[in-house]
Design a protein around this motif. Structure first.
Motif, PDB file in Angstrom:
ATOM      1  N   SER A   1      47.325 -40.234 -48.645  1.00 18.64           N
ATOM      2  CA  SER A   1      46.822 -39.076 -47.901  1.00 18.64           C
ATOM      3  C   SER A   1      45.353 -38.873 -48.290  1.00 18.64           C
ATOM      4  O   SER A   1      45.025 -38.838 -49.471  1.00 18.64           O
ATOM      5  CB  SER A   1      47.635 -37.827 -48.213  1.00 18.64           C
ATOM      6  OG  SER A   1      47.113 -36.701 -47.523  1.00 18.64           O
ATOM      7  N   SER A   2      44.472 -38.744 -47.274  1.00 17.05           N
ATOM      8  CA  SER A   2      43.056 -38.492 -47.506  1.00 17.05           C
ATOM      9  C   SER A   2      42.558 -37.478 -46.508  1.00 17.05           C
ATOM     10  O   SER A   2      42.463 -37.763 -45.305  1.00 17.05           O
ATOM     11  CB  SER A   2      42.264 -39.798 -47.375  1.00 17.05           C
ATOM     12  OG  SER A   2      40.872 -39.552 -47.516  1.00 17.05           O
ATOM     13  N   GLY A   3      42.264 -36.248 -46.996  1.00 11.31           N
ATOM     14  CA  GLY A   3      41.823 -35.196 -46.079  1.00 11.31           C
ATOM     15  C   GLY A   3      42.934 -34.842 -45.117  1.00 11.31           C
ATOM     16  O   GLY A   3      44.057 -34.497 -45.512  1.00 11.31           O
ATOM     17  N   THR A   4      42.650 -34.909 -43.851  1.00 15.07           N
ATOM     18  CA  THR A   4      43.641 -34.563 -42.817  1.00 15.07           C
ATOM     19  C   THR A   4      44.385 -35.793 -42.315  1.00 15.07           C
ATOM     20  O   THR A   4      45.168 -35.691 -41.375  1.00 15.07           O
ATOM     21  CB  THR A   4      42.930 -33.876 -41.641  1.00 15.07           C
ATOM     22  OG1 THR A   4      41.996 -34.786 -41.067  1.00 15.07           O
ATOM     23  CG2 THR A   4      42.200 -32.619 -42.095  1.00 15.07           C
ATOM     24  N   ILE A   5      44.172 -36.983 -42.901  1.00 15.75           N
ATOM     25  CA  ILE A   5      44.803 -38.232 -42.454  1.00 15.75           C
ATOM     26  C   ILE A   5      45.834 -38.668 -43.483  1.00 15.75           C
ATOM     27  O   ILE A   5      45.556 -38.742 -44.685  1.00 15.75           O
ATOM     28  CB  ILE A   5      43.749 -39.337 -42.261  1.00 15.75           C
ATOM     29  CG1 ILE A   5      42.669 -38.894 -41.261  1.00 15.75           C
ATOM     30  CG2 ILE A   5      44.414 -40.629 -41.785  1.00 15.75           C
ATOM     31  CD1 ILE A   5      43.198 -38.606 -39.882  1.00 15.75           C
ATOM     32  N   PHE A   6      47.095 -38.987 -42.980  1.00 15.80           N
ATOM     33  CA  PHE A   6      48.184 -39.540 -43.794  1.00 15.80           C
ATOM     34  C   PHE A   6      48.442 -40.945 -43.269  1.00 15.80           C
ATOM     35  O   PHE A   6      48.727 -41.116 -42.085  1.00 15.80           O
ATOM     36  CB  PHE A   6      49.446 -38.669 -43.673  1.00 15.80           C
ATOM     37  CG  PHE A   6      50.588 -39.129 -44.543  1.00 15.80           C
ATOM     38  CD1 PHE A   6      50.675 -38.725 -45.864  1.00 15.80           C
ATOM     39  CD2 PHE A   6      51.571 -39.977 -44.059  1.00 15.80           C
ATOM     40  CE1 PHE A   6      51.744 -39.133 -46.661  1.00 15.80           C
ATOM     41  CE2 PHE A   6      52.608 -40.397 -44.861  1.00 15.80           C
ATOM     42  CZ  PHE A   6      52.700 -39.986 -46.163  1.00 15.80           C
ATOM     43  N   THR A   7      48.350 -41.999 -44.142  1.00 14.51           N
ATOM     44  CA  THR A   7      48.417 -43.392 -43.705  1.00 14.51           C
ATOM     45  C   THR A   7      49.593 -44.110 -44.328  1.00 14.51           C
ATOM     46  O   THR A   7      49.795 -44.045 -45.558  1.00 14.51           O
ATOM     47  CB  THR A   7      47.123 -44.126 -44.078  1.00 14.51           C
ATOM     48  OG1 THR A   7      46.012 -43.404 -43.558  1.00 14.51           O
ATOM     49  CG2 THR A   7      47.116 -45.531 -43.503  1.00 14.51           C
ATOM     50  N   ILE A   8      50.402 -44.830 -43.450  1.00 14.72           N
ATOM     51  CA  ILE A   8      51.481 -45.711 -43.925  1.00 14.72           C
ATOM     52  C   ILE A   8      50.897 -47.116 -43.900  1.00 14.72           C
ATOM     53  O   ILE A   8      50.530 -47.622 -42.842  1.00 14.72           O
ATOM     54  CB  ILE A   8      52.719 -45.624 -43.014  1.00 14.72           C
ATOM     55  CG1 ILE A   8      53.185 -44.164 -42.898  1.00 14.72           C
ATOM     56  CG2 ILE A   8      53.852 -46.514 -43.533  1.00 14.72           C
ATOM     57  CD1 ILE A   8      54.284 -43.960 -41.867  1.00 14.72           C
ATOM     58  N   LYS A   9      50.841 -47.815 -45.073  1.00 17.01           N
ATOM     59  CA  LYS A   9      50.079 -49.028 -45.225  1.00 17.01           C
ATOM     60  C   LYS A   9      50.962 -50.265 -45.262  1.00 17.01           C
ATOM     61  O   LYS A   9      52.098 -50.235 -45.709  1.00 17.01           O
ATOM     62  CB  LYS A   9      49.229 -48.963 -46.496  1.00 17.01           C
ATOM     63  CG  LYS A   9      48.175 -47.870 -46.464  1.00 17.01           C
ATOM     64  CD  LYS A   9      47.294 -47.929 -47.685  1.00 17.01           C
ATOM     65  CE  LYS A   9      46.167 -46.900 -47.610  1.00 17.01           C
ATOM     66  NZ  LYS A   9      45.287 -46.973 -48.780  1.00 17.01           N
ATOM     67  N   ASN A  10      50.361 -51.418 -44.754  1.00 12.47           N
ATOM     68  CA  ASN A  10      50.946 -52.771 -44.804  1.00 12.47           C
ATOM     69  C   ASN A  10      52.347 -52.807 -44.205  1.00 12.47           C
ATOM     70  O   ASN A  10      53.325 -53.235 -44.819  1.00 12.47           O
ATOM     71  CB  ASN A  10      50.979 -53.296 -46.233  1.00 12.47           C
ATOM     72  CG  ASN A  10      49.571 -53.525 -46.768  1.00 12.47           C
ATOM     73  OD1 ASN A  10      48.664 -53.790 -46.004  1.00 12.47           O
ATOM     74  ND2 ASN A  10      49.415 -53.415 -48.078  1.00 12.47           N
ATOM     75  N   VAL A  11      52.461 -52.337 -42.984  1.00 11.32           N
ATOM     76  CA  VAL A  11      53.745 -52.398 -42.260  1.00 11.32           C
ATOM     77  C   VAL A  11      53.881 -53.786 -41.671  1.00 11.32           C
ATOM     78  O   VAL A  11      52.922 -54.303 -41.071  1.00 11.32           O
ATOM     79  CB  VAL A  11      53.789 -51.317 -41.167  1.00 11.32           C
ATOM     80  CG1 VAL A  11      55.108 -51.383 -40.413  1.00 11.32           C
ATOM     81  CG2 VAL A  11      53.576 -49.940 -41.770  1.00 11.32           C
ATOM     82  N   LYS A  12      55.102 -54.448 -41.816  1.00 11.66           N
ATOM     83  CA  LYS A  12      55.369 -55.778 -41.261  1.00 11.66           C
ATOM     84  C   LYS A  12      56.573 -55.715 -40.342  1.00 11.66           C
ATOM     85  O   LYS A  12      57.561 -55.051 -40.632  1.00 11.66           O
ATOM     86  CB  LYS A  12      55.614 -56.814 -42.361  1.00 11.66           C
ATOM     87  CG  LYS A  12      54.382 -57.171 -43.159  1.00 11.66           C
ATOM     88  CD  LYS A  12      54.689 -58.291 -44.151  1.00 11.66           C
ATOM     89  CE  LYS A  12      53.459 -58.668 -44.942  1.00 11.66           C
ATOM     90  NZ  LYS A  12      53.733 -59.777 -45.895  1.00 11.66           N
ATOM     91  N   ALA A  13      56.451 -56.550 -39.205  1.00  9.14           N
ATOM     92  CA  ALA A  13      57.569 -56.648 -38.242  1.00  9.14           C
ATOM     93  C   ALA A  13      57.945 -58.115 -38.100  1.00  9.14           C
ATOM     94  O   ALA A  13      57.069 -58.964 -37.964  1.00  9.14           O
ATOM     95  CB  ALA A  13      57.143 -56.059 -36.900  1.00  9.14           C
ATOM     96  N   ARG A  14      59.289 -58.421 -38.110  1.00 10.14           N
ATOM     97  CA  ARG A  14      59.775 -59.790 -37.988  1.00 10.14           C
ATOM     98  C   ARG A  14      60.850 -59.842 -36.931  1.00 10.14           C
ATOM     99  O   ARG A  14      61.646 -58.923 -36.806  1.00 10.14           O
ATOM    100  CB  ARG A  14      60.307 -60.306 -39.319  1.00 10.14           C
ATOM    101  CG  ARG A  14      59.272 -60.403 -40.419  1.00 10.14           C
ATOM    102  CD  ARG A  14      59.906 -60.862 -41.720  1.00 10.14           C
ATOM    103  NE  ARG A  14      58.926 -61.008 -42.801  1.00 10.14           N
ATOM    104  CZ  ARG A  14      58.507 -60.005 -43.561  1.00 10.14           C
ATOM    105  NH1 ARG A  14      58.983 -58.795 -43.366  1.00 10.14           N
ATOM    106  NH2 ARG A  14      57.606 -60.231 -44.495  1.00 10.14           N
ATOM    107  N   GLY A  15      60.867 -61.061 -36.145  1.00  5.10           N
ATOM    108  CA  GLY A  15      61.897 -61.266 -35.125  1.00  5.10           C
ATOM    109  C   GLY A  15      61.448 -62.289 -34.106  1.00  5.10           C
ATOM    110  O   GLY A  15      60.279 -62.696 -34.083  1.00  5.10           O
ATOM    111  N   LYS A  16      62.444 -62.737 -33.260  1.00  7.34           N
ATOM    112  CA  LYS A  16      62.159 -63.732 -32.216  1.00  7.34           C
ATOM    113  C   LYS A  16      61.498 -63.027 -31.055  1.00  7.34           C
ATOM    114  O   LYS A  16      62.027 -62.023 -30.542  1.00  7.34           O
ATOM    115  CB  LYS A  16      63.454 -64.433 -31.789  1.00  7.34           C
ATOM    116  CG  LYS A  16      63.268 -65.797 -31.193  1.00  7.34           C
ATOM    117  CD  LYS A  16      62.779 -66.799 -32.223  1.00  7.34           C
ATOM    118  CE  LYS A  16      62.696 -68.196 -31.614  1.00  7.34           C
ATOM    119  NZ  LYS A  16      62.132 -69.178 -32.533  1.00  7.34           N
ATOM    120  N   VAL A  17      60.323 -63.676 -30.570  1.00 10.19           N
ATOM    121  CA  VAL A  17      59.576 -63.042 -29.468  1.00 10.19           C
ATOM    122  C   VAL A  17      59.355 -64.073 -28.384  1.00 10.19           C
ATOM    123  O   VAL A  17      59.749 -65.244 -28.509  1.00 10.19           O
ATOM    124  CB  VAL A  17      58.219 -62.498 -29.969  1.00 10.19           C
ATOM    125  CG1 VAL A  17      58.444 -61.400 -31.006  1.00 10.19           C
ATOM    126  CG2 VAL A  17      57.361 -63.620 -30.548  1.00 10.19           C
TER     127      VAL A  17
END
Length: 1995
Positions: free
Chosen positions: A893-909
């Protein structure tokens, strides 16, 4: 001519007895030969005269002719009778025949010559001042005006001042294009006081010569001003002592010249001759053959005569030096006076009205009077047309006047009429406009401030002290009317006012016009010749007397006609009053703004135009817009500010007027709110700003002042408070208070009724980033119980800054100001911020995500109103997505911004081109709105591994084939992925790798290069294929195995020969073969990789290539046969051969080495092809046996040496030897040498057995052994010192046999013997050229006089080579300047600022004699301060030019007279220079002088002292006047000059304006004066201060007076005065001191800037003048060249001129080289001191026959040496032991002048001689010193005559003797001689053949001299072009510099500093004025006296 008075009386008696003689010129023939015969015609009639003419002049009876006077009046019977004694007549073909040559006519005139030569001395005595020379010039212009009176075109009068010494003596020339004068008129002009009114009744008189009175014209401009027959003679002899009158009358072809000379008058009187008789020269136009060289300027004037119908030129010479100086130095003054004298002739009846232009009448042609003054050759002449003068007094009067009053005066019957004009000069622009004489100095009494004059004029009727206001001239001080006679000014007469225009006679109406108006009048009177003037036209004799007679009637003139309106006195008074009211201006309106229409003016006509101004200057004060003022005599009295000043009329700038109006805004405006317009005269000038402001402030206290704010519910809001969003504001209660604290609900009333209601307005503003937003606006009226009330305000949710404004406003209008004054206000500022977190928004993330690639999810936290805020507690986020596996690493959390970091998605596309959408859900537990979702798209990830097809690990491939692979790139989920730099590489060992790009599709194809392996014995081989991705190191490689099988293609070739079964050619093999032989029957075979023979086909055969030929037959190749091979002919030529198949993929190569054949001839090799005569050929000659192709056979043996022979012409066989060389199998021959024979090629023959070989060798000159001179000048060789030898010396190098040697190693030196001679050559030592020659051009020889030798010596390898020598004689050059000798009085002291003694500078020649040929302009005197280290003056030196020599001074030197000694007392250096040519300058030795101080005259400070500013404070620094000041007694120039003087310096204080009643400051201890000691001319003052509380007037200027008292000094010394400022307060003193210091600094800086910019301007003017002068000189030279038929193109370069000069020089040199007749006897004595030379060398003779007979006649004297002194002759006699005959000129006496031939007496021939007799000496041409040579040949030849033939000689002698005249010796062109005794014949009287005589030399032809003149002009022109270009470049560079940013910045800085200085001066003046006012009030004086004192002190 009569020679005494008695002779004149006897001549008169003989005339009474009837004697009458005339002279007749026979001018019928168009030749320059003239014949003049005297005739005694007493008792003859016209027929007798004609018969005598026929007889005397041998005129055939059939020939027609006319006899005319010199005035071209043809004689008839009547006119012949009227001929006077001594008349001159012409015998002409016709009346208008042009004179072929000049003639002379005798005239006589009277009385004593002093009447003429001194007439101007006393006639102009009254004007012996700065104007004097304008009046004698005017007399000459008068004559020209009269002469041009009848011209129908432009009347041209020129005055040329010729002071350029390069054109001859100084002269004044007056020329006009008038009717000219006949000889009779010229004779009359010479007669003093000859009246033009005398009418001649003779038949010779011309009708047009009679005087006719001109008709009346306006202003009497009738040109009838040449009147008395006096002025012209007076004028010319006032200027000089010689006058030449040149005139051509209209209608006649001849020009007449008359010369009168003071010297000639005195000579005639001394010789008792008839003084008043002289001659008139009659000639044709343009004939200047009679003009002497010192009057060569006349040639130009005479040359201009051609084409002129008529003219007159008056040429005055012998000018007085003071007149020349005056005319040069006062050019502007005397031309201005001439323009004044002839003002109305030049500009017409209305004069030079610059506003309207001059207007001329139809009867009045243009008159051009042009002045030209020429001073120096290099100075541009000053040219001025008098019409261009715009500052003569009449022009100033006309153009400064605003109105005129014209009148006429009639003085009775026959008394003449006078036209008069009065002009009014108004008071304008703070000054009187009555013009002053331009020469008059500035009057220090002139008012510089307009208020001074205004105040003076206003008080003139009350105070007599203002009666003669400065700048206004009283009637007693000047007279009004200038007087013109026949249109020409009579300068000595000015008429005062008449009774009707006099103030004292108009006293009854004096109140109508102020008395100063009478002082603003100027006038002019125009009279005709009914009024008498003096003979010098300086004064009227009776004008004023007649005009002031009671019978004189004055009439008003309107529109040129007399008016019958009223009396003139009344009309004049009315006119004067109108001028005063209309034109005199006293109030200055400044700061013009606009023109407006005033609707407030009741009269419509007066509503427009009104000019609006921002300020006025009136009564010494300035009133500006916005300034406070008070009115008086108005109801009510107004207090307020100035809005604007109004003046009726159409103006566009500053203007003066007698009155105007002012618009006033009443103050305080909040009470009055109104403007009033009143006259400017209603301004109360006595009211002070303090009193006005006090009245206004008293009314201002009733106005609303502030607001009182209350919070009824408590919790008052503080200023700058911070609140959360949603906070409530209010309620509010407001009260309005005045300055006195009273509550107000209305404005105070200013009259009847209630005041205006007031309300309070509330506004609430939100301040946004871009603009402010008004959230609320309410107006609260006043309530009786609650006052002003506002309810509360809720829902303040917007973030940011707020302002609550409470404004007092006017009821109904809501205006926030009243009467221009702002009403009271109240302001409250506060801030709204965000609340707590309540929800969130998902910020934008990438629209497309990739499998396995991490990304961030940012969340924006919000409060309840949607404002961004920060989290106050920790929360854990949750992620969900259907079909994908999601994970993250962390969050922050920094100031008015809340950040979720290093999100990964896996699957057949889907594939790489398509993406699939998913719903991503984010949850933050704990918030009111805790969950939100966002759509994402997913693409394949980054590369993870390679997939290669075919999938088998082992693959078969035939040798030479390619292999194909298919590859795919997969991500970690197995999806095909495409990414940048996705390159796949296949590598096979031994083969280049192949690459495919899979960046776009994720897949690709790889094809290898053909697999080519060397198969051994047909066995297969294995290879490895490797697949990698270079850009992705993390992806593992993939391996494949390749099995390579043998192929059936050709792999091996075999070559063999069928002639030799054993010959098989292997690859890269070398074989030997006979040189030039043939290799035949070559065959080939082919094999595949398995070793099988390949059958040959046409297809295979076509791929066979050989490198030794291009001619290949396919049929042979199919059979296996190759082309035949040719072996090289040279043994050295090994060659490479190759047979290849299919582009050399299969080939066989071999090399053939040739071997020699059998011997064919003997070969001879020479080491070099040339040999010097007498030298052995260097090196070995090689002998070899070679085959037919020159290949060495090596068959020669050592025993062969005995059988070899060598033969050649001139060969020395004794030195020949033979040697064997084993290495080369060759015989070596040495010792070849030639001892005789010619140079050039020789044949050498070598023989052995049957072999014979011949070679050629070139024999050149032997070693250098001697030098020969093959070209040199003719002997004997005599050279002037420092001169060169035109012909070069050419030396030839030779060997011992005399052959020219070209050995360039030999260096030839030129040396002199004895060594005292200096040789200037192009080179003094040089090697010979390729031809063995060395050329020496001697450019100059310098050394003592004597005999010398030039020796030429050579050197070779440090060994000398003898050479020739040339004898010559060096003579001193009498024309070469070698030094400057300076003489002056060395005992004199050099006092600063006085005059130098006379410096006499002599140019000393090489032989020690003075040189006088240099122009005075070439000699300069330089002076500078200090001592210079160089040999020439420094750049700072001042250059001075020399003066003309005076009568008692030597004329062989240059005199520098009356030169100013520098003003600084210090060491100075003087040096003189002589500019020899463009490059060479000769300088004298520097003369060092000490300039000493002059007489002491004053006391002054050692250093500059600033203006002190003091006050009477306690601080001593504020009271200090001077500190550490040293005073010295000085001379006029500031040099210390009183070192021997002592005494006292008395210090006192005085007023700056001379007031005695003023209070003065006192020194310390109360002293009013101090005394300090003066020791050795110096006094030191450590400190001088005023006492504490010293008296003195505040803001006043006083003067410190330091007066020296020296008892021993007889002359009073000037005191030193130092102004200082006095103040009564220290603060003002400090301020003024600082301002004064800044003012001094700015003044100093401005002076420096002005000096720099002035220098730029002066330099530009100088360069411009130089450029114009250079351009004129260039044009003049170009015209002169064209006149000499040298064509110069319009645009010419220096290269073109150089080419032309070279061409002309070549032509001149060619002429010079042509063989000319020379006197061949050597002159060994010429050049020695006082030696003129040998007789035969002193003269040249053009005609061969004349040179022959004259040389024979004086052959005994031809080798005689002529000396100038007897001592020199004796010296030569002694040196030659009496063998050389000599003659000294100082012992020779010859009669002066040239007597005529014996047959001519008194200018008339006694008989007509035949044979063209001429004195023999007149045929001689003298190259040098013609005066001395003339004496020599007068002594040797005497009066010997040369005539054509012997018969003519005898006849001539007989005729001369018969006239009882002695006849001299006569020589004939045929070689005969008739002696003076009459003897002729015999060998002794017959000249021998020309070849046996030493004859006079012949001059170069005229063409040579013409070429030299053209070359000289071309050189001058080239220099002029170069100089003009150089000056043009300098001027352009200077213009660029002036316009450069640097100079422009200087100009800007100067303007800025001027503005600063102006502001400081204004501030000083303002402070001074304020201080004076305060002082006046403090003194207790009434206010009325303050204004008066202010005016007085400011004057």
């Amino acid at each position: 001519m009569l020679t005494s008075a008695s002779q004149r009386r006897s001549a008169a008696a003989s005339l009474q007895q009837g004697e009458k003689k005339i002279r007749v010129y026979d001018l019928r023939l168009e030749t320059e030969a003239k014949t003049c015969k005297p005739f005694e015609i007493a008792g003859w009639d016209f027929n007798d005269f004609l018969q005598a003419l026929h007889k005397v002049f041998r005129i055939p009876s059939s020939e027609t002719f006319v006899v005319a006077t010199t005035d071209r009046i043809v004689l008839d019977f009547d006119r012949f009778k009227e001929l006077q004694d001594d008349t001159t007549l012409y015998l002409l073909q016709h009346e208008h025949q042009v004179l072929p040559t000049a003639t002379v006519e005798n005239i006589s005139f009277m009385p004593h010559y002093d009447t003429l030569i001194k007439c101007g001395t006393y006639e102009y005595y009254a004007s012996e001042n700065k104007e004097s020379l304008a009046y004698p010039l005017a007399e000459l212009i008068d004559n020209s005006l009269s002469a041009t009176a009848k011209n129908t075109g432009t009347r041209i009068i020129e005055i040329r001042m010729q002071f350029d010494e390069s054109l001859g003596k100084p002269a004044v020339i007056v020329l006009d294009n008038g009717r000219g004068m006949t000889t009779k008129q010229l004779n009359k002009w010479a007669v003093y006081r000859h009246s033009k009114f005398t009418k001649e009744t003779s038949s010779f008189a011309r009708r047009e010569e009679d005087y006719v009175r001109p008709d009346p014209v306006p202003r009497s401009l009738n040109s009838d001003i040449s009147y008395f027959g006096v002025g012209g003679k007076q004028a010319v002899f006032h200027f000089g002592n010689v006058v030449r009158m040149i005139s051509k009358p209209v209608g006649l072809p001849d020009v007449h010249e008359l010369v009168l000379s003071e010297e000639e008058f005195e000579k005639k009187e001394k010789n008792k001759e008839d003084i008043y008789s002289t001659t008139i020269l009659n000639r044709k136009p343009g004939d200047f053959s009679h003009v002497s060289d010192d009057e060569r300027f006349l040639r130009t004037i005479i040359d201009e005569e051609r084409g002129k119908e008529s003219f007159t030129a008056v040429v005055i010479t012998g000018l007085k030096e003071k007149h020349i100086s005056f005319l040069k130095q006062n050019f502007d003054a005397w031309t201005r006076h001439l323009a004044h004298i002839y003002h109305y002739y030049i500009h017409g009846v209305n004069g030079n009205d610059l506003k309207q232009g001059s207007k001329k009448t139809a009867q009045q042609p243009t008159i051009d009077i042009q002045i030209t003054l020429r001073e120096k050759p290099n100075k541009c002449p000053r040219v001025l047309n008098l019409r261009e003068v715009d500052d003569d007094m009449q022009t100033l009067y006309i153009n400064s006047a605003v109105d005129t009053f014209e009148f006429k005066a009639s003085s009775g019957p026959g008394g003449g009429t006078v036209e008069g004009v009065l002009r009014y000069h108004p008071f304008l622009y703070d000054r009187e406009t009555y013009p002053k004489y331009p020469e008059d100095p500035e009057d220090p009494k002139d008012p510089k401030d307009p208020k001074d004059t205004c105040a003076a004029n206003a008080a003139s009727s009350e105070n007599d002290n203002f009666e003669n206001e400065p700048g206004l001239v009283t009637q007693e001080e000047r007279k009004i009317f200038e007087c013109f006679w026949n249109g020409r000014l009579i300068p000595g007469t000015k008429v005062a006012e008449f009774d009707w225009c006099s103030r004292k006679h108009n006293s009854r109406t004096a109140s109508d016009a102020p008395p100063e108006c009478y002082r603003r009048l100027s006038g002019v009177l125009f009279t005709d010749d009914n009024f008498q003037v003096t003979t010098n036209k300086m004064t009227f004799m009776d004008l004023e007397l007649k005009l002031k007679n009671n019978q004189t009637i004055f009439s008003l003139v309107l529109n040129g006609q007399k008016s019958s309106r009223g009396n003139i006195q009344k009309e004049f008074t009315q006119w004067l009053r109108n001028c005063n009211e209309k034109f005199d201006k006293q109030i200055k309106f400044v700061g013009f703004k606009e023109i407006k229409t005033r609707t407030d003016v009741p009269t419509k006509k007066m509503q427009h135009p009104w000019a609006v101004f921002s300020a006025i200057e009136w009564g010494g004060r300035t009133y500006k817009t916005g300034q406070l003022l008070k009115t008086h005599n108005t109801n009510p009295i107004l207090y307020g500010k100035v809005v604007q000043f109004l003046l009726y009329g159409n103006f566009d700038g500053d203007v003066y007027a007698t009155g105007g109006q002012v618009e006033v805004s009443r103050e305080p405006k909040a009470l009055w709110d109104m403007n009033k317009i009143v006259p400017i005269s209603k301004i109360d000038k006595t009211a002070s700003d303090e009193a006005i402001k006090k009245n206004i402030d008293s009314d201002s206290e009733k106005l609303p002042d502030k607001l009182n704010v209350e919070w009824p519910n408590g919790n008052p809001l503080q200023n700058n408070a911070i609140l959360s969003a949603g906070t409530t504001l209010g309620p509010l209660k407001i009260e309005i208070l005045s300055k006195r604290g009273e509550k107000l609900s209305r404005m105070s009333s200013v009259g009847q009724g209630k005041g205006t209601k007031l309300c309070v307005k509330l506004t609430l503003l939100h301040h946004g980033q871009k603009s402010d937003k008004e959230l609320a606006a309410y107006v609260a009226p006043h309530l009786a119980n609650t006052g002003f009330w506002f309810k509360k305000m809720e829902n303040l949710t917007e973030l940011g800054k707020y302002t609550l404004n409470l404004n007092t406003v006017v009821h109904e209008t809501n205006a926030v100001s009243f009467g221009g004054r702002a009403l009271p206000t109240f302001t409250l500022k506060f801030t709204i911020k965000e609340g707590d977190a309540a929800s969130f928004d998902i910020s934008a993330i990438s629209p497309t995500l990739r499998v396995g690639v991490p990304f961030d999810i940012p969340l924006q936290i919000k409060d309840g109103y949607g404002h961004s805020t920060s989290l106050t507690s920790k929360l854990t986020p949750e992620l969900k997505c259907c079909g994908l596996d999601l994970s993250y690493e962390t969050f922050s959390s920094s100031g008015t911004i809340f950040t979720i970091k290093n999100v990964k998605a896996r699957g057949k596309v889907l594939n790489y081109q398509q993406s699939k959408s998913y719903d991503l859900e984010v949850t933050l537990p704990g918030l009111k709105q805790h969950t939100k979702s966002i759509k994402i798209s997913l693409l394949p990830g980054i590369p993870n591994f390679l997939h290669v097809k075919p999938e088998e690990t082992s693959i078969n491939v035939e040798n030479g084939d390619q292999v194909t692979f298919h590859v795919e790139v997969h991500d970690e989920a197995g999806n095909i992925t495409a990414n940048p730099k996705q390159n796949v590489r296949c590598e096979v060992k031994g083969f280049p790798p192949v690459v495919t790009d899979c960046s776009s599709t994720g897949a690709g194809q790889l094809v290898t290069k053909p697999i080519n392996l060397k198969i051994m014995k047909g066995e297969q081989q294995e290879l490895k294929a490797q697949f990698v991705m270079p850009s992705y190191k993390n992806i593992p490689l993939v391996m494949k195995e390749l099995r390579v099988l043998p192929s059936t293609r050709v792999s091996v070739m075999e070559l063999y020969s069928q002639d030799n079964e054993n010959l098989v050619l292997r690859n890269s093999e070398k074989i030997e073969w006979i040189a030039g032989g043939l290799l035949e029957n070559l065959f080939y075979k082919l094999y595949d990789e398995a070793g099988r023979e390949v059958p040959l086909t046409a297809e295979i055969a076509s791929m066979i290539k050989v490198n030794w030929t291009g001619d290949v037959f396919l049929e042979d190749l199919v059979q296996g046969k190759l082309p035949d091979l040719q072996v090289p002919k040279r043994v050295e030529e090994q060659r490479f051969y190759q047979v290849s198949y299919q582009d050399q993929s299969v080939s066989v190569s071999f090399t053939i080495v040739p071997r020699p054949d059998e011997p064919e001839r003997l070969k001879v090799a020479l080491p070099q092809t040339t040999v010097k005569l007498g030298e052995i050929l260097s090196g070995n000659i090689s002998l070899e046996l070679v085959d037919q192709f020159d290949n060495l056979t090596k068959t020669l043996t050592p025993t062969c040496l005995n059988h070899i022979k060598v033969e050649a012409e001139g060969l020395d066989k004794s030195a020949i030897t033979f040697k064997w060389q084993e290495s080369s199998c060759a015989a070596m021959v040495t010792g070849i040498r030639f001892q005789s024979g010619s140079l050039g090629p020789r044949e050498l023959s070598f023989s052995y057995s049957d072999f014979v070989e011949r070679v050629s060798i070139k024999v050149t000159a032997g070693l250098p052994a001697q030098l020969k001179l093959i070209s040199e000048p003719e002997q004997p060789l005599q050279v002037l010192n420092d001169h060169g030898i035109s012909k070069p010396f050419v030396v030839q190098l030779c060997d011992e046999w005399g052959n020219p040697s070209p050995d360039q190693r030999v260096v030839v030196d030129l040396k002199t013997s004895p060594p005292g001679l200096t040789v200037k050559t192009n080179v003094i030592s040089q090697p010979v050229n390729a031809e063995g020659k060395a050329s020496f051009i001697v450019n100059g020889l310098s050394g003592p006089k004597g005999y010398y030798q030039l020796q030429f010596k050579g050197s070779f390898n440090k060994k000398p080579i003898p050479g020739p020598s040339v004898s010559l004689t060096v003579l001193p050059d009498p024309k070469k300047p070698v030094s400057l000798s300076v003489e002056y009085d060395t005992s004199v002291k050099f006092f600063a600022g006085s005059k130098f003694p006379v410096f006499s500078v002599t140019v000393v020649s090489d032989e020690g004699s003075p040189i006088t040929t240099f122009s005075p302009a070439a000699v300069s005197m330089f002076i500078w301060d200090g001592v210079s280290s160089g040999k020439k003056p420094p750049e700072r030196a001042i250059e001075l030019k020399c003066n003309k020599p005076m009568k008692n001074e030597k004329n062989d030197c240059f005199h520098f007279r009356d030169k100013d000694i520098p003003e600084a007392a210090k060491r100075h250096t003087i040096q003189f220079s002589l500019r020899i040519d463009k490059k060479d300058v000769l300088y004298s030795n520097p003369i060092r002088i000490d300039v000493v101080a002059n007489q002491p005259v004053k006391l002054g400070p050692v250093s500059q002292t600033p203006t002190p500013v003091v006050s009477y404070s306690e601080n001593i620094a504020s009271r200090t006047l001077v500190e550490n000041m040293t005073l010295r007694i000085m001379d006029l120039y500031g040099n210390p000059a009183g070192q021997d003087l002592g005494g006292k310096v008395i210090i006192t204080i005085k007023s700056s304006d001379g007031e005695r009643n003023k209070s003065f400051p006192l020194f310390e201890r109360g002293a009013s004066s101090l005394a300090i000691n003066l020791v050795e001319g110096k006094a030191h003052i450590p400190r001088l201060a005023i006492r504490e509380n010293s008296p003195g007037d505040n803001s006043s200027t006083y003067i410190l007076v330091f007066k020296p008292e020296v008892s021993a000094h007889l002359v009073t010394l000037t005191a030193f005065e130092l102004p200082f400022l006095f103040y009564n307060d220290a603060q003002n003193q400090q301020k003024m001191s600082e301002l004064t210091r800044k003012k001094d600094e700015l003044s100093s800086a401005i002076e420096k800037y002005n000096e720099a910019l002035r220098t730029y301007k002066e330099l530009l003017e100088l360069l411009t003048a130089s450029y114009l002068t250079a351009s004129k000189k260039e044009a003049d030279l170009k015209n002169e060249l064209r006149r000499r038929k040298v064509t110069i193109p319009h645009s010419v370069s220096a290269q073109h001129i150089d080419t032309l000069i070279k061409k002309k020089t070549t032509e001149a040199e060619a002429i010079q080289k042509v063989s000319q007749r020379v006197f061949s006897v050597r002159d060994n004595f010429r050049g020695q001191a006082d030696v003129l030379g040998m007789v035969g060398h002193l003269a040249l003779v053009q005609d061969d026959a004349a040179a022959w007979v004259i040389s024979w006649h004086i052959r005994g004297d031809m080798d005689c040496v002529i000396t100038k002194t007897t001592e020199a002759a004796q010296r030569i006699y002694r040196d030659t032991q009496g063998r050389q005959q000599v003659m000294a000129l100082d012992s020779v006496l010859v009669p002066p002048g040239n007597r005529p031939l014996p047959h001519i007496r008194n200018g008339y021939p006694l008989f007509e001689p035949h044979g063209n007799p001429v004195y023999a000496r007149e045929l001689l041409i003298y190259p040098c010193d013609p005066e001395s040579c003339d004496i020599v040949f007068k002594n040797i030849l005497g009066d010997t005559i040369l005539i054509d033939d012997l018969d003519s000689a005898n006849n001539y002698r007989r005729a001369v003797v018969q006239n009882r005249i002695q006849c001299p010796t006569i020589l004939t062109r045929q070689g005969d001689r008739v002696s003076s005794r009459g003897k002729f014949g015999g060998a002794q009287n017959r000249a021998p053949p020309m070849t046996t005589l030493h004859m006079f030399g012949a001059p170069l032809p005229q063409q040579y001299h013409s070429l030299k003149e053209q070359i000289d002009l071309l050189n001058q022109y080239c220099s002029a072009v170069s100089k003009r270009e150089e000056i043009e470049r300098e001027r352009d560079d200077h213009v660029k510099k002036i316009t450069s940013p640097d100079v422009q910045q200087k100009q800007k800085d100067l303007d800025d500093k001027k503005k600063q200085l102006t502001e400081i001066e204004k501030e000083l003046a303002s402070a001074s004025a304020k201080g004076m006012k305060r002082h006046a009030v403090d003194g207790g004086q009434p206010s009325s006296s303050i204004s008066k004192r202010a005016r007085q002190s400011s004057t």
